[in-house]
Write an enzyme that holds these catalytic residues in place. Structure first.
Site, PDB file in Angstrom:
ATOM      1  N   HIS A  52      65.942  23.046  39.462  1.00 52.86           N
ATOM      2  CA  HIS A  52      66.864  23.236  40.462  1.00 52.86           C
ATOM      3  C   HIS A  52      66.595  24.335  41.461  1.00 52.86           C
ATOM      4  CE1 HIS A  52      68.059  26.912  38.568  1.00 52.86           C
ATOM      5  NE2 HIS A  52      68.373  26.184  37.446  1.00 52.86           N
ATOM      6  N   HIS A 112      64.326  27.619  40.186  1.00 53.06           N
ATOM      7  CA  HIS A 112      63.043  27.059  39.641  1.00 53.06           C
ATOM      8  C   HIS A 112      62.166  26.888  40.988  1.00 53.06           C
ATOM      9  CE1 HIS A 112      65.605  25.264  36.192  1.00 53.06           C
ATOM     10  NE2 HIS A 112      64.945  26.190  35.840  1.00 53.06           N
ATOM     11  N   CYS A 170      73.979  33.691  21.596  1.00 48.07           N
ATOM     12  CA  CYS A 170      74.196  32.830  22.497  1.00 48.07           C
ATOM     13  C   CYS A 170      73.314  31.726  22.520  1.00 48.07           C
ATOM     14  CB  CYS A 170      74.213  33.451  24.174  1.00 48.07           C
ATOM     15  SG  CYS A 170      74.109  32.018  25.223  1.00 48.07           S
ATOM     16  N   CYS A 195      78.818  35.518  26.697  1.00 46.47           N
ATOM     17  CA  CYS A 195      77.681  35.742  27.293  1.00 46.47           C
ATOM     18  C   CYS A 195      77.638  36.163  28.722  1.00 46.47           C
ATOM     19  CB  CYS A 195      76.451  34.467  27.245  1.00 46.47           C
ATOM     20  SG  CYS A 195      75.051  34.693  28.244  1.00 46.47           S
ATOM     21  N   HIS A 206      75.840  33.194  30.870  1.00 43.10           N
ATOM     22  CA  HIS A 206      76.264  31.584  30.727  1.00 43.10           C
ATOM     23  C   HIS A 206      77.835  31.763  30.592  1.00 43.10           C
ATOM     24  CE1 HIS A 206      72.128  31.227  29.465  1.00 43.10           C
ATOM     25  NE2 HIS A 206      72.028  30.297  30.260  1.00 43.10           N
ATOM     26  N   LYS A 265      77.940  33.209  42.130  1.00 43.89           N
ATOM     27  CA  LYS A 265      76.622  32.359  41.112  1.00 43.89           C
ATOM     28  C   LYS A 265      76.458  30.870  41.538  1.00 43.89           C
ATOM     29  CE  LYS A 265      75.015  31.824  36.503  1.00 43.89           C
ATOM     30  NZ  LYS A 265      75.422  31.846  35.183  1.00 43.89           N
ATOM     31  N   LYS A 318      77.569  23.966  39.946  1.00 42.00           N
ATOM     32  CA  LYS A 318      78.020  22.641  40.463  1.00 42.00           C
ATOM     33  C   LYS A 318      79.348  22.133  40.531  1.00 42.00           C
ATOM     34  CE  LYS A 318      74.066  19.572  39.473  1.00 42.00           C
ATOM     35  NZ  LYS A 318      73.251  19.618  38.169  1.00 42.00           N
TER      36      LYS A 318
HETATM   37  O1  ME8 Z   1      64.745  31.303  30.912  1.00 42.23           O
HETATM   38  N1  ME8 Z   1      68.099  32.362  41.265  1.00 42.23           N
HETATM   39  O2  ME8 Z   1      64.107  29.191  31.560  1.00 42.23           O
HETATM   40  P1  ME8 Z   1      65.115  29.048  32.802  1.00 42.23           P
HETATM   41  C1  ME8 Z   1      66.770  32.969  41.045  1.00 42.23           C
HETATM   42  N2  ME8 Z   1      62.545  29.076  29.684  1.00 42.23           N
HETATM   43  N3  ME8 Z   1      65.870  32.340  40.162  1.00 42.23           N
HETATM   44  C2  ME8 Z   1      66.431  31.472  39.296  1.00 42.23           C
HETATM   45  C3  ME8 Z   1      68.016  31.176  39.471  1.00 42.23           C
HETATM   46  C4  ME8 Z   1      68.665  31.778  40.457  1.00 42.23           C
HETATM   47  N4  ME8 Z   1      69.960  31.293  40.653  1.00 42.23           N
HETATM   48  N5  ME8 Z   1      68.240  30.425  38.175  1.00 42.23           N
HETATM   49  C5  ME8 Z   1      66.817  30.180  37.796  1.00 42.23           C
HETATM   50  C6  ME8 Z   1      64.240  30.417  30.797  1.00 42.23           C
HETATM   51  N6  ME8 Z   1      65.886  30.971  38.495  1.00 42.23           N
HETATM   52  C7  ME8 Z   1      63.041  30.366  29.757  1.00 42.23           C
HETATM   53  C8  ME8 Z   1      61.729  31.394  30.580  1.00 42.23           C
HETATM   54  S1  ME8 Z   1      59.467  32.398  30.367  1.00 42.23           S
HETATM   55  C9  ME8 Z   1      58.496  32.674  29.126  1.00 42.23           C
HETATM   56  C10 ME8 Z   1      60.685  31.611  29.464  1.00 42.23           C
HETATM   57  C11 ME8 Z   1      64.599  30.791  37.666  1.00 42.23           C
HETATM   58  O3  ME8 Z   1      64.913  27.180  33.114  1.00 42.23           O
HETATM   59  C12 ME8 Z   1      64.159  32.483  37.476  1.00 42.23           C
HETATM   60  O4  ME8 Z   1      62.708  32.649  37.714  1.00 42.23           O
HETATM   61  O5  ME8 Z   1      66.362  29.285  32.349  1.00 42.23           O
HETATM   62  C13 ME8 Z   1      64.755  32.574  36.110  1.00 42.23           C
HETATM   63  O6  ME8 Z   1      64.249  33.694  35.465  1.00 42.23           O
HETATM   64  C14 ME8 Z   1      64.117  31.283  35.627  1.00 42.23           C
HETATM   65  O7  ME8 Z   1      64.285  30.243  36.529  1.00 42.23           O
HETATM   66  C15 ME8 Z   1      64.893  30.962  34.138  1.00 42.23           C
HETATM   67  O8  ME8 Z   1      64.725  29.484  33.999  1.00 42.23           O
END
Ligand code: ME8
Length: 501
Positions: free
Chosen positions: A18, A21, A126, A144, A147, A297, A300
């Protein structure tokens, strides 16, 4: 040549990619591209986090094996990269066995160094974060804070990592290295967590099989966060066939992450590396959250989510890259909406940069048949353009990507004002002013060339198109000054940012 190793978080494959990412990945791409333009030896890593509960639970809910869900979603993340114009050097998947073997090696060393013991753990957990929460991380209603789901009380026998042993070394790290975590507010947050007293943390899971097996106790798999964090280190061992890049690129220069995963990267990760006798990364940069148009935040169910694919379909990839790092200050939280994308696209990309480019190339073509005489730059603009490359590099060295972009954009605006002030179309009517017209066109051409070279990380395709039209394709930052490469022959240019159909 200096090496520059930069990483994004690896993303969970429990769902499709999304905007969040895309955001971190684009930001890291900007840093990587700028460093390549500086002639650095760059390695840019991104990838997917495929083990652990978040993925196992999501797969179960869909009646799939975890590996099948991981394969399906990892492919979507991999396909996203070229779509975003992202130039990663490798894409790691933690289900790769080569990663697993290196995780085992490193954590065996942590074990052998005496930092691991078996114990009973009870705490509020969590499953979406795959994280036990300590007291000050529990939101109202025993939820949490990330979440907003209810936490569950878990009790289990696990292998533990002696995080508490690293209390003093981490305090020292934070005392000695004020830029280990950036920006400052995030450094303070991490430091406060350490100062509140570190407790040992669980290193393994006994009731899960989807993960990397603990080599000294194969009935357990490693807790997903340790497996995941180690990706930054393991990838260098197998990203290139037959070559180990560890000495060339480790320690990483920047781990770029969102604020949701601060604790893991700024506390657990350095402690784990110290325990394994591995050098620490130089910086962790923590950015804020993209929010919905209503400042809440993105979710959806609230219908306030900006869809990156919709933005790219309508305005192009570069509009998304530019918008995300221009409209929300990198580091802070900020809201996003399709209306503000449109206004940045029309107001800045099309009307400011696009117009400057088409006016400049059109005037040189019309008044000088595309050939520019060598000559002086307007002294009024020299200082503004000569120091610009160094200013931009200094911002990027601190991952201040919005400030870097703003510094360039001020010069785009300055050049547009210069056109209005000098009115070359008036000069062209008077043969006696030919020398003045040459100077104005030369100044515009060089100014435009410099901003375009520096804009390359945000606008990789249009910058190349524009520099080609200026007959000066050199992208190096070292030549982004007035004593660099010069524009001589200019060709006509199609509109860079046309009206979307
Ligand atoms: O946490 N605004 O993966 P994840 C800005 N797998 N950045 C955002 C965001 C938002 N609303 N939502 C997500 C994980 N991100 C673990 C990480 S690392 C060794 C393991 C971005 O799929 C941001 O970089 O939940 C956040 O830290 C990351 O996606 C979390 O991705």
């Amino acid at each position: 040549m200096s090496s520059f190793y930069v990483t994004t978080p690896i993303y969970y494959v429990n769902a499709a990619p999304h905007l969040g990412h895309a955001y971190t990945t684009i930001a890291v791409d900007v840093m990587a591209r700028h460093h390549r333009q500086r002639g650095d030896d760059v390695f840019f890593l991104t990838g997917t986090d495929e083990h652990g509960e978040p993925v196992a639970d999501a797969a179960k809910a869909q009646g799939l094996e975890p590996k099948d869900l991981a394969d399906r979603n990892a492919e979507r993340f991999q396909a996203l990269m070229p779509r975003l114009g992202v130039s990663n050097d490798f894409f790691i998947r933690t289900s790769d066995e080569r990663h697993g073997r290196r995780v085992q090696e490193v954590l065996q060393r942590v074990h052998d160094n005496g930092h691991v013991y078996k114990g009973m753990y009870e705490g509020w957990y969590c499953p979406r974060c795959a994280d036990f929460k300590v007291e000050n991380e529990i939101a109202e209603g025993n939820r949490c804070p990330i979440h907003e789901i209810e936490l569950v009380l878990h009790q289990e026998e696990n292998w533990f990592f002696r995080l508490s042993t690293f209390q003093e070394p981490l305090e020292r790290l934070y005392a000695e290295q004020a830029d280990f975590v950036m920006p400052r507010e995030r450094f303070n947050e991490a430091k406060a967590f350490i100062d509140s007293g570190l407790q040992d943390i669980s290193l393994s899971r006994g009731r899960l099989t989807w993960g990397v097996k603990v080599p000294w106790d194969p009935t357990h798999v490693f807790y997903v966060w340790f497996d995941a964090l180690l990706n930054y280190y393991t990838a260098l061992g197998f990203a290139r066939d037959g070559e180990d890049l560890t000495d060339r690129f480790w320690p990483a220069n920047f781990h770029v992450i969102g604020k949701d995963i601060l604790k893991f990267h700024t506390v657990f990760w350095p402690a784990m590396l110290l325990a394994a006798d591995i050098e620490l990364p130089k910086h962790v940069f923590v950015h804020g959250f993209l929010l919905g148009a209503d400042g809440r935040k993105m979710s959806k169910s609230l219908g306030n989510v900006l869809d990156p694919f919709e933005v790219m379909d309508r305005y192009g990839t570069e509009a998304l890259r530019f918008y995300l790092l221009r409209d929300v200050t990198f580091g802070a939280d900020g809201s996003t909406s399709i209306d503000s994308v449109r206004s940045r696209y029309e107001g800045e990309l099309a009307n400011e940069l696009g117009n400057l480019a088409s006016r400049t190339t059109a005037m040189i073509t019309r008044y000088r048949d595309g050939e520019l005489a060598d000559g002086e730059i307007d002294p009024a603009l020299v200082a503004e353009f000569d120091g610009l490359a160094a200013e931009v590099s200094a911002f990027i060295d601190r991952a201040e990507l919005t400030q870097a972009l703003e510094a360039i954009w001020q010069r785009v605006r300055r050049l547009n004002r210069y056109v209005e002030e000098q009115a070359p179309w008036q000069l062209a009517k008077d043969d006696a002013r030919a020398g003045d017209l040459d100077r104005v066109l030369r100044t515009l051409a060089e100014g435009l060339r410099i901003v375009t070279v520096l804009l390359h990380p945000w606008l990789p395709e249009s910058s190349v198109k524009l520099l080609d039209a200026l007959g000066a394709p050199d992208l190096s930052v070292g030549n982004a000054g007035l004593d660099g490469v010069r524009v001589r022959h200019v060709s006509p240019l199609d509109p860079l940012f046309p009206k979307p159909s």
